[in-house]
Design a protein around this motif. Structure first.
Motif, PDB file in Angstrom:
ATOM      1  N   UNK A 102      -3.618  -4.386 -12.842  1.00  0.00           N
ATOM      2  CA  UNK A 102      -4.799  -5.216 -12.600  1.00  0.00           C
ATOM      3  C   UNK A 102      -5.897  -4.500 -11.824  1.00  0.00           C
ATOM      4  N   UNK A 103      -5.586  -3.359 -11.213  1.00  0.00           N
ATOM      5  CA  UNK A 103      -6.515  -2.716 -10.268  1.00  0.00           C
ATOM      6  C   UNK A 103      -7.865  -2.366 -10.888  1.00  0.00           C
ATOM      7  N   UNK A 104      -7.835  -1.764 -12.075  1.00  0.00           N
ATOM      8  CA  UNK A 104      -9.089  -1.346 -12.691  1.00  0.00           C
ATOM      9  C   UNK A 104      -9.989  -2.513 -13.034  1.00  0.00           C
ATOM     10  N   UNK A 105      -9.411  -3.563 -13.620  1.00  0.00           N
ATOM     11  CA  UNK A 105     -10.213  -4.711 -14.027  1.00  0.00           C
ATOM     12  C   UNK A 105     -10.743  -5.476 -12.819  1.00  0.00           C
ATOM     13  N   UNK A 106      -9.908  -5.620 -11.784  1.00  0.00           N
ATOM     14  CA  UNK A 106     -10.369  -6.307 -10.575  1.00  0.00           C
ATOM     15  C   UNK A 106     -11.550  -5.566  -9.954  1.00  0.00           C
ATOM     16  N   UNK A 107     -11.429  -4.242  -9.830  1.00  0.00           N
ATOM     17  CA  UNK A 107     -12.494  -3.468  -9.191  1.00  0.00           C
ATOM     18  C   UNK A 107     -13.754  -3.431 -10.036  1.00  0.00           C
ATOM     19  N   UNK A 108     -13.621  -3.604 -11.357  1.00  0.00           N
ATOM     20  CA  UNK A 108     -14.803  -3.642 -12.219  1.00  0.00           C
ATOM     21  C   UNK A 108     -15.517  -4.986 -12.130  1.00  0.00           C
ATOM     22  N   UNK A 109     -14.773  -6.065 -11.991  1.00  0.00           N
ATOM     23  CA  UNK A 109     -15.378  -7.397 -12.003  1.00  0.00           C
ATOM     24  C   UNK A 109     -15.942  -7.816 -10.652  1.00  0.00           C
ATOM     25  N   UNK A 110     -15.238  -7.494  -9.565  1.00  0.00           N
ATOM     26  CA  UNK A 110     -15.713  -7.966  -8.259  1.00  0.00           C
ATOM     27  C   UNK A 110     -16.097  -6.822  -7.331  1.00  0.00           C
ATOM     28  N   UNK A 111     -16.063  -5.599  -7.802  1.00  0.00           N
ATOM     29  CA  UNK A 111     -16.507  -4.472  -6.996  1.00  0.00           C
ATOM     30  C   UNK A 111     -15.376  -3.816  -6.228  1.00  0.00           C
ATOM     31  N   UNK A 112     -15.681  -2.626  -5.702  1.00  0.00           N
ATOM     32  CA  UNK A 112     -14.659  -1.856  -4.988  1.00  0.00           C
ATOM     33  C   UNK A 112     -14.285  -2.540  -3.663  1.00  0.00           C
ATOM     34  N   UNK A 113     -15.280  -3.056  -2.960  1.00  0.00           N
ATOM     35  CA  UNK A 113     -15.003  -3.731  -1.692  1.00  0.00           C
ATOM     36  C   UNK A 113     -14.189  -5.003  -1.904  1.00  0.00           C
ATOM     37  N   UNK A 114     -14.569  -5.802  -2.893  1.00  0.00           N
ATOM     38  CA  UNK A 114     -13.837  -7.026  -3.180  1.00  0.00           C
ATOM     39  C   UNK A 114     -12.399  -6.740  -3.585  1.00  0.00           C
ATOM     40  N   UNK A 115     -12.211  -5.656  -4.331  1.00  0.00           N
ATOM     41  CA  UNK A 115     -10.869  -5.262  -4.758  1.00  0.00           C
ATOM     42  C   UNK A 115      -9.993  -4.909  -3.563  1.00  0.00           C
ATOM     43  N   UNK A 116     -10.561  -4.176  -2.603  1.00  0.00           N
ATOM     44  CA  UNK A 116      -9.798  -3.815  -1.399  1.00  0.00           C
ATOM     45  C   UNK A 116      -9.498  -5.052  -0.547  1.00  0.00           C
ATOM     46  N   UNK A 117     -10.426  -5.999  -0.546  1.00  0.00           N
ATOM     47  CA  UNK A 117     -10.185  -7.248   0.189  1.00  0.00           C
ATOM     48  C   UNK A 117      -8.991  -7.985  -0.405  1.00  0.00           C
ATOM     49  N   UNK A 118      -8.955  -8.066  -1.730  1.00  0.00           N
ATOM     50  CA  UNK A 118      -7.846  -8.735  -2.411  1.00  0.00           C
ATOM     51  C   UNK A 118      -6.534  -8.006  -2.145  1.00  0.00           C
ATOM     52  N   UNK A 119      -6.588  -6.667  -2.102  1.00  0.00           N
ATOM     53  CA  UNK A 119      -5.375  -5.877  -1.864  1.00  0.00           C
ATOM     54  C   UNK A 119      -4.839  -6.072  -0.448  1.00  0.00           C
ATOM     55  N   UNK A 120      -5.732  -6.257   0.510  1.00  0.00           N
ATOM     56  CA  UNK A 120      -5.312  -6.348   1.916  1.00  0.00           C
ATOM     57  C   UNK A 120      -4.555  -7.637   2.217  1.00  0.00           C
ATOM     58  N   UNK A 121      -4.962  -8.729   1.593  1.00  0.00           N
ATOM     59  CA  UNK A 121      -4.372 -10.035   1.920  1.00  0.00           C
ATOM     60  C   UNK A 121      -2.876 -10.108   1.594  1.00  0.00           C
TER      61      UNK A 121
END
Length: 485
Positions: A102-121
């Protein structure tokens, strides 16, 4: 890092933060809530961003290293069998594979920062589940959640760093990703010697907690903003990263041209992957990330404590900590060399060094089968095994550890980066899982045979790098894409 308040100088154009976005004074006006902070030097600005997102790989490394110093205590306190603890340790790889998909699609849709936020939780939730676990199910759930977050982090961080770094620093800053992973592993080993496993799990929360806070104070990737059509935000972000005394017009135009040419087609048919501009970077990126793990680095580290004990080193935990410290030092050297020696040269030197190092271990194991256990020759061979393992870990850290992630983030075309990056990251984690699951079986079959297989893979890596891998040192991401066309 140096900051100044807006009230200190109204005549300077400067960035300031408002709800997580960066703006420019002078070129456009913006309202401000609270005090503003200014990063005056562009290199400090980029470095600050890299240090904040590097908390993600530190979390990555801490997760990888956690199971080693805690095995005895967890199995005793929760009355786990060896197979149950082995399942717990391996579940992070399973979660990472899901995260990688899911990493590539998440980072493409909500951005690199948003992707890292989702990963941290999920990482934070996972560590809490482990720290309060009273039975194996909570351990398993926590480990899966951690792995999911790590899978996203392992793709997103190198991509973000590559997209914000200036071309003359991209190799060094990109190598910070792997350096942070080794620091996280070493911290887990070190703290695990002194604190109980539940407290160690609580400490695991800290990197991602600080990361979430830090993400509000850094700009989004300008290349992602450009791809999403956010022109003003894209130019503002790039201006912050390059400094307000820097003319960014040339870089802005290059990025716009690259995005325009790649956006003419939003989807790619499988038949088009036969084109060199697609199949070549895919082959190089996926190939390097698979070979990185097939070299057997996890198998070597896994068996290192046994080799240390055979050589008469009584405290294997301290020896493993020393090995982790050597990894940090060697990877730190790579961050300095990546933009001087070049990516390709470091990969060749690293893979040649690994081939020789593992060959020494393999020969030592084979020869030990023909000498008696109490002979002086046997003791000498044990010492050679230790030398080989240490040299293998050091040479891996000099190139094959950090550089494949740097190159993957550099060469994938922007219009297939999300999908291709997910595939490459998934391939890496699948290989990690394969090596982790088979290392013990192979070593029980034949120590010499196992290390001989790893030697052949490292020798093939030398040929792969020499024939396929391009040099990307000193080129912008757009220049790299043009060369692949």
């Amino acid at each position: 890092m140096s900051f100044r308040d807006e009230s200190d100088d109204q005549n300077l154009r400067k960035p300031f933060l408002h709800t997580g976005s960066w703006y420019r004074m002078g070129s456009r006006q913006s309202s401000m809530m609270g005090s503003s902070q200014v990063i005056r030097d562009s290199s400090i600005s980029v470095l600050a961003c890299v240090l904040i997102v590097a908390l993600g790989p530190i979390q990555f490394g801490f997760t990888c290293g956690y199971s080693s110093p805690t095995q005895t205590a967890i199995t005793r306190d929760l009355e786990l069998t060896l197979s149950e603890f082995s399942l717990f340790a391996s579940l992070s790889n399973v979660g990472a594979m899901v995260g990688a998909i899911t990493s590539g699609q998440i980072s493409e849709y909500i951005g690199r920062k948003g992707s890292l936020m989702i990963a941290a939780i999920p990482n934070i939730i996972g560590w809490l589940a482990i720290s309060f676990a009273r039975e194996s199910s909570f351990l398993y759930m926590g480990r899966l959640l951690e792995g999911f977050g790590v899978g996203i982090i392992s793709y997103t961080v190198p991509v973000y760093i590559a997209e914000i770094a200036p071309q003359n620093l991209r190799g060094a800053l990109g190598s910070v990703n792997q350096l942070s992973v080794t620091i996280g592993i070493m911290l887990a080993y070190l703290l695990g010697l002194f604190v109980p496993w539940r407290i160690l799990a609580v400490l695991g929360i800290l990197p991602c907690t600080i990361l979430i806070t830090g993400l509000f104070f850094i700009p989004e990737s300008p290349r992602w903003l450009a791809k999403m059509g956010m022109t003003e935000d894209f130019e503002a972000s790039l201006q912050v990263l390059r400094g307000f005394d820097t003319d960014i017009s040339i870089e802005v135009n290059e990025i716009k041209r690259s995005v325009a040419s790649s956006s003419r087609r939003t989807t790619i048919r499988f038949s088009e992957l036969k084109q060199r501009r697609y199949y070549f970077p895919l082959t190089v990126g996926i190939g390097l990330l698979i070979l990185q793990q097939l070299s057997g680095i996890n198998g070597v580290v896994f068996y290192s404590s046994t080799i240390f004990e055979s050589a008469g080193i009584t405290s294997s935990d301290v020896a493993t900590l020393g090995l982790g410290a050597l990894q940090v030092i060697a990877t730190g050297v790579t961050t300095w060399l990546a933009d001087k020696a070049g990516r390709r040269a470091l990969l060749i030197i690293s893979s040649v060094g690994m081939t020789v190092s593992i060959l020494i271990v393999a020969v030592s194991f084979f020869v030990k089968g023909f000498v008696s256990d109490d002979s002086s020759c046997y003791s000498i061979l044990d010492i050679f095994s230790v030398i080989g393992v240490v040299a293998m870990v050091v040479t891996f850290s000099l190139g094959m550890g950090p550089i494949p992630w740097v190159i993957m983030s550099e060469i994938l075309p922007i219009n297939i980066k999300g999908l291709a990056g997910s595939v490459a990251t998934l391939a890496n984690w699948l290989t990690v899982w394969l090596i982790t699951m088979t290392a013990n079986l192979l070593l029980n079959w034949s120590g010499g045979g196992t290390f001989a297989i790893y030697t052949l893979v490292s020798a093939f890596t030398v040929a792969f790098v020499s024939i396929w891998v391009p040099e990307t040192k000193g080129k912008t991401l757009e220049e790299i894409q043009r060369s692949l066309r």
